[in-house]
Design an enzyme around this catalytic site. Structure first.
Site, short mmCIF file in Angstrom:
data_model
loop_
_atom_site.label_atom_id
_atom_site.label_comp_id
_atom_site.label_asym_id
_atom_site.label_seq_id
_atom_site.Cartn_x
_atom_site.Cartn_y
_atom_site.Cartn_z
N SER A 190 0.82 -1.22 0.00
CA SER A 190 0.00 0.00 0.00
C SER A 190 0.85 1.27 0.00
O SER A 190 0.53 2.24 0.68
CB SER A 190 -0.95 -0.01 1.21
OG SER A 190 -0.19 -0.10 2.41
N GLY A 191 1.96 1.25 -0.76
CA GLY A 191 2.73 2.47 -0.98
C GLY A 191 2.22 3.17 -2.23
O GLY A 191 1.11 2.88 -2.73
N LYS A 242 1.52 -5.45 4.88
CA LYS A 242 1.93 -6.33 5.97
C LYS A 242 1.91 -5.72 7.35
O LYS A 242 1.91 -6.45 8.33
CB LYS A 242 3.27 -6.99 5.66
CG LYS A 242 4.49 -6.19 5.78
CD LYS A 242 5.69 -7.11 5.55
CE LYS A 242 6.94 -6.31 5.33
NZ LYS A 242 8.10 -7.17 5.09
N SER A 282 8.17 2.86 2.33
CA SER A 282 9.14 3.93 2.03
C SER A 282 8.44 5.20 1.57
O SER A 282 8.89 6.31 1.84
CB SER A 282 10.11 3.47 0.95
OG SER A 282 10.93 2.45 1.47
N THR A 283 7.32 5.03 0.84
CA THR A 283 6.63 6.21 0.31
C THR A 283 6.39 7.25 1.39
O THR A 283 6.65 8.45 1.20
CB THR A 283 5.28 5.80 -0.32
OG1 THR A 283 5.54 4.83 -1.34
CG2 THR A 283 4.54 6.99 -0.91
N GLN A 304 11.35 12.20 1.10
CA GLN A 304 11.55 13.61 1.48
C GLN A 304 11.64 14.52 0.27
O GLN A 304 10.85 15.44 0.08
CB GLN A 304 12.83 13.73 2.31
CG GLN A 304 12.75 13.05 3.66
CD GLN A 304 14.01 13.28 4.50
OE1 GLN A 304 14.97 13.88 4.05
NE2 GLN A 304 14.00 12.78 5.72
N GLY A 335 11.22 14.55 -3.18
CA GLY A 335 10.09 14.84 -4.05
C GLY A 335 10.05 13.98 -5.30
O GLY A 335 10.60 12.88 -5.33
N GLU A 357 18.40 18.32 -7.03
CA GLU A 357 19.11 17.22 -6.37
C GLU A 357 20.25 16.76 -7.27
O GLU A 357 20.34 17.17 -8.44
CB GLU A 357 18.14 16.06 -6.06
CG GLU A 357 17.13 16.45 -4.99
CD GLU A 357 16.13 15.36 -4.64
OE1 GLU A 357 16.21 14.26 -5.20
OE2 GLU A 357 15.27 15.63 -3.80
N HIS A 364 22.43 5.86 -0.07
CA HIS A 364 22.22 7.31 0.00
C HIS A 364 23.40 7.90 0.76
O HIS A 364 23.77 7.39 1.82
CB HIS A 364 20.91 7.62 0.71
CG HIS A 364 20.44 9.03 0.49
ND1 HIS A 364 21.11 10.11 1.02
CD2 HIS A 364 19.39 9.53 -0.21
CE1 HIS A 364 20.48 11.22 0.65
NE2 HIS A 364 19.44 10.89 -0.10
N ARG A 407 24.56 10.06 -7.00
CA ARG A 407 24.67 9.44 -5.68
C ARG A 407 25.77 8.40 -5.56
O ARG A 407 26.39 8.27 -4.51
CB ARG A 407 23.36 8.73 -5.37
CG ARG A 407 22.55 9.50 -4.46
CD ARG A 407 21.26 8.83 -4.23
NE ARG A 407 20.30 9.92 -4.11
CZ ARG A 407 19.03 9.75 -3.93
NH1 ARG A 407 18.52 8.55 -3.88
NH2 ARG A 407 18.24 10.79 -3.82
N HIS A 419 19.77 2.42 0.51
CA HIS A 419 18.61 3.30 0.33
C HIS A 419 17.62 2.77 -0.70
O HIS A 419 16.41 2.85 -0.50
CB HIS A 419 19.13 4.67 -0.10
CG HIS A 419 18.07 5.70 -0.34
ND1 HIS A 419 17.25 6.15 0.68
CD2 HIS A 419 17.71 6.38 -1.46
CE1 HIS A 419 16.43 7.07 0.19
NE2 HIS A 419 16.67 7.21 -1.11
N ARG A 423 20.07 4.93 -9.97
CA ARG A 423 18.87 5.74 -10.12
C ARG A 423 19.17 7.23 -9.93
O ARG A 423 19.86 7.62 -8.99
CB ARG A 423 17.83 5.32 -9.08
CG ARG A 423 16.61 6.20 -9.04
CD ARG A 423 15.59 5.66 -8.05
NE ARG A 423 16.04 5.78 -6.69
CZ ARG A 423 15.67 6.76 -5.87
NH1 ARG A 423 14.85 7.71 -6.28
NH2 ARG A 423 16.09 6.78 -4.62
N LEU A 482 9.58 7.77 -7.22
CA LEU A 482 8.13 8.01 -7.06
C LEU A 482 7.50 8.20 -8.43
O LEU A 482 6.39 7.74 -8.70
CB LEU A 482 7.90 9.24 -6.17
CG LEU A 482 8.42 9.11 -4.72
CD1 LEU A 482 8.28 10.44 -3.99
CD2 LEU A 482 7.68 8.03 -3.95
#
Ligand code: FAD
Ligand code: SIN
Length: 537
Positions: A12-13, A34, A41-42, A46, A48, A115, A244, A290, A351, A386, A392
């Site tokens: 349910s993210g 669960k 994580s969603t 932070q 965006g 970022e 991260h 990253r 991360h 990534r 997201l």
């Protein structure tokens, strides 16, 4: 007990909820999750969502940045599709009620953050609480939808596949290997429920808990990858684990991330002597991708023997810092660090999993009627590393595409009743008196993964990790089959499986690329390795 549904969504993210909201237009949806429904994580995201909104920006530039960050392994088709669909999906979120930050003044445009790896400001955000805002609005919309039922504290154990059903003589005519739902542990009632479904969606998120230090919440035990792999789904690129660069280093703080947006707004990295070291490693300094920043910090720490480096934003006005990063400011203050006046002690931590269940452009896996979306999937967007805030975005875009594609699968089966799925076979299960062994195995895996399969790898360390993983796998098989299943035991089985997959993929890739850095093969080798590492049972 059996539940029958058109679509079974596991997770349910952002991925699971976005899928459910779209799929509910075509049929009934059961979401199993669960723990508590917001836990994923969603909810902690932070920075965006990266997308092209600035009139000076272009899809081409976002595509270029994503491909560069992916270090030669992105699937270009996926990258183009996700980036072009992005603004539409973000506007839909706004229509649902998500409030993204805007610039001050009447008619102010979206306030776009910056970022690492992005050549421009393009991160749509709700200050440093973007994930919480998105999760809460999606959940609210799902809860008011009569076609959606959410089952909290329900943990998927394994998929129900055609071969299992054939064995029990339940179906006889399907030719392709197909998924028909999942066995799910109802952790409150302590029983296994059969969820029979025409279409099943794995949206179980990441696997940070495979490592000792991680930014991820406790649910991130790689369940979807392990569940899919055991059912014969192809798994790809598991060696590309993203660390991260900046998680809070504090004896009590657990998993607290200091957003890359802090560096985007001018935060600089300092070593224990107060030197700004990133300029020695990369021309983009703190805003390099990253993989580069995390590896540079790792090198600084190894050279100095220090326990952490420092991220300093205190040169920006205090009012700006408090307004732009209210959550980070408050949380650090609770730990005795005033980020408006002093640097923040930080370390890298596991991360994000760039690899996962291999899918096509609509999230379909190689197992019929099974889709994988969100962090559990390997869609080709991220390649070997990534780009910040592209996750997201990927979840939103693939959730919608998967909903439309799977509605056609449902259409084909319409009118056919679901064959009664075989009941869960608990074998000779009894209650274990020695479940402390489970927690010992958990600790051992997370520690050797951190020590031997971390930011910098060698063949010897990977082999050592492989030997330990094999021993633990043997022990788990014994426990799993002899004792009643519990959430801890199921998670242990999954992290052990995922650890093994990361080690296998890392051993297969005989080069260094993106997030995979092996001192025995320090160079990128395009002649042999411009391809995914794919493994399956
Ligand atoms: P999740 O949101 O993790 O949801 C997974 C769901 O699956 C949960 O509900 C969980 O309970 C459920 N689940 C797991 N296993 C089972 C099982 N066996 N049975 C039933 N349910 C199960 N990305 C960005 O793009 N921008 C950001 O700013 C950003 N910031 C981040 C900050 C932090 C601290 C972290 C940890 C990640 C961040 N990321 C960010 C990454 C991004 O948040 C995740 O990749 C993304 O939220 C994953 O969404 P998801 O729906 O796939 O999984
Ligand atoms: C962050 O805010 O630094 C996380 C962004 C991401 O993981 O994409």
């Amino acid at each position: 007990m059996e539940v029958q549904t058109d679509f079974l969504v596991i997770g349910s993210g952002i991925a699971g909820l976005s899928f459910a909201l779209e799929a509910a237009k075509f049929g009934s949806v059961a979401i199993v999750t669960k723990k508590e429904k917001t836990e994923g994580s969603t909810n902690y995201a932070q920075g965006g969502i990266a997308s092209v909104f600035d009139p000076e920006d272009s899809f081409e530039e976002h595509i270029k940045d994503t491909l560069k960050s992916g270090d030669g392994l992105c699937r270009e088709e996926t990258v183009k599709m996700v980036i072009r669909d992005g603004p539409k999906r973000i506007r839909e979120l706004m229509e649902m009620g998500v409030h993204f930050s805007h610039q001050a003044g009447p008619g102010g445009r979206l306030d776009l953050g910056r970022e690492g790896g992005h050549s421009r400001r393009r991160i749509v955000h709700t200050k440093d609480l973007t994930g919480r805002e998105v999760e809460h609005i999606l959940l609210a919309r799902a809860e008011e939808n009569r076609n959606i039922t959410i089952y909290e504290n329900h943990m998927a154990i394994d998929l129900i596949t055609r071969s299992k059903m054939l064995k029990q003589g339940i179906i006889t005519r399907e030719t392709e290997e197909t998924c028909w739902g999942a066995y799910v542990l109802d952790a409150k009632e302590n029983c296994v429920v059969t969820f029979a479904a025409h279409v099943t969606i794995l949206a179980t998120g990441g696997a940070g808990k495979v490592y000792l230090y991680t930014s991820n919440p406790d649910i991130a035990t790689g369940d979807g990858v392990a569940i899919g792999y055991r059912a014969g789904v192809k798994v790809a690129n598991m060696e590309f684990v993203q660390f991260h660069p900046t998680c809070l280093y504090h004896p009590v703080a657990k998993n607290f991330l200091i957003s890359e947006a802090v560096r985007g707004e001018g935060g600089i990295l300092l070593n224990g002597r107060g030197d700004r070291f990133m300029e020695r490693y990369h021309p983009s300094k703190e805003l390099a991708t990253r993989d580069v920043v995390a590896r540079s910090i790792d090198m600084e720490l190894k050279k100095s023997g220090d326990e952490c480096v420092y991220l300093d934003i205190s040169h920006r006005p205090p009012e700006f810092i408090k307004d732009r990063f209210p959550h980070i400011y408050e949380t650090c203050l609770n730990f005795g660090i005033d980020i408006t006046t002093e640097p923040i002690p930080v370390v890298p931590a596991a991360h994000y999993m760039c690899g996962g269940l291999l899918t096509d452009l609509v999230g379909r896996t190689n197992l019929g009627n099974l889709y994988a979306i969100g962090e559990v999937a390997c869609t080709g967007l991220h390649g070997a590393n990534r780009l910040a805030s592209n996750s997201l975005l990927e979840a939103l875009v693939f959730a919608r595409r998967a909903a439309h594609s799977s509605s056609k699968d449902l259409e084909k089966r319409k009118g056919e009743p679901l064959p009664g799925a075989p009941r869960w076979d608990s074998g000779n299960a009894t209650d274990s008196e020695e479940l402390v062994v489970v927690s010992h195995n958990w600790d051992e895996i997370r520690r050797f993964m951190w020590n031997y399969v971390g930011i910098v790898r060698t063949n010897k360390r990977l082999e050592r990790a492989r030997r330990r993983a094999e021993i633990i796998q043997g022990e788990i098989k014994e426990y799993y089959w002899n004792f009643t299943v519990t959430r801890d035991l199921l998670e242990l089985r999954n992290i052990a499986q995922v650890a093994e997959l990361i080690i296998e993929c890392a051993l297969l890739r005989k080069e260094s690329r993106g997030l995979h850095y092996n001192l025995d093969y320090p160079r990128r080798d395009d002649r042999y390795w411009m391809r995914d590492t794919v493994v399956w049972l």
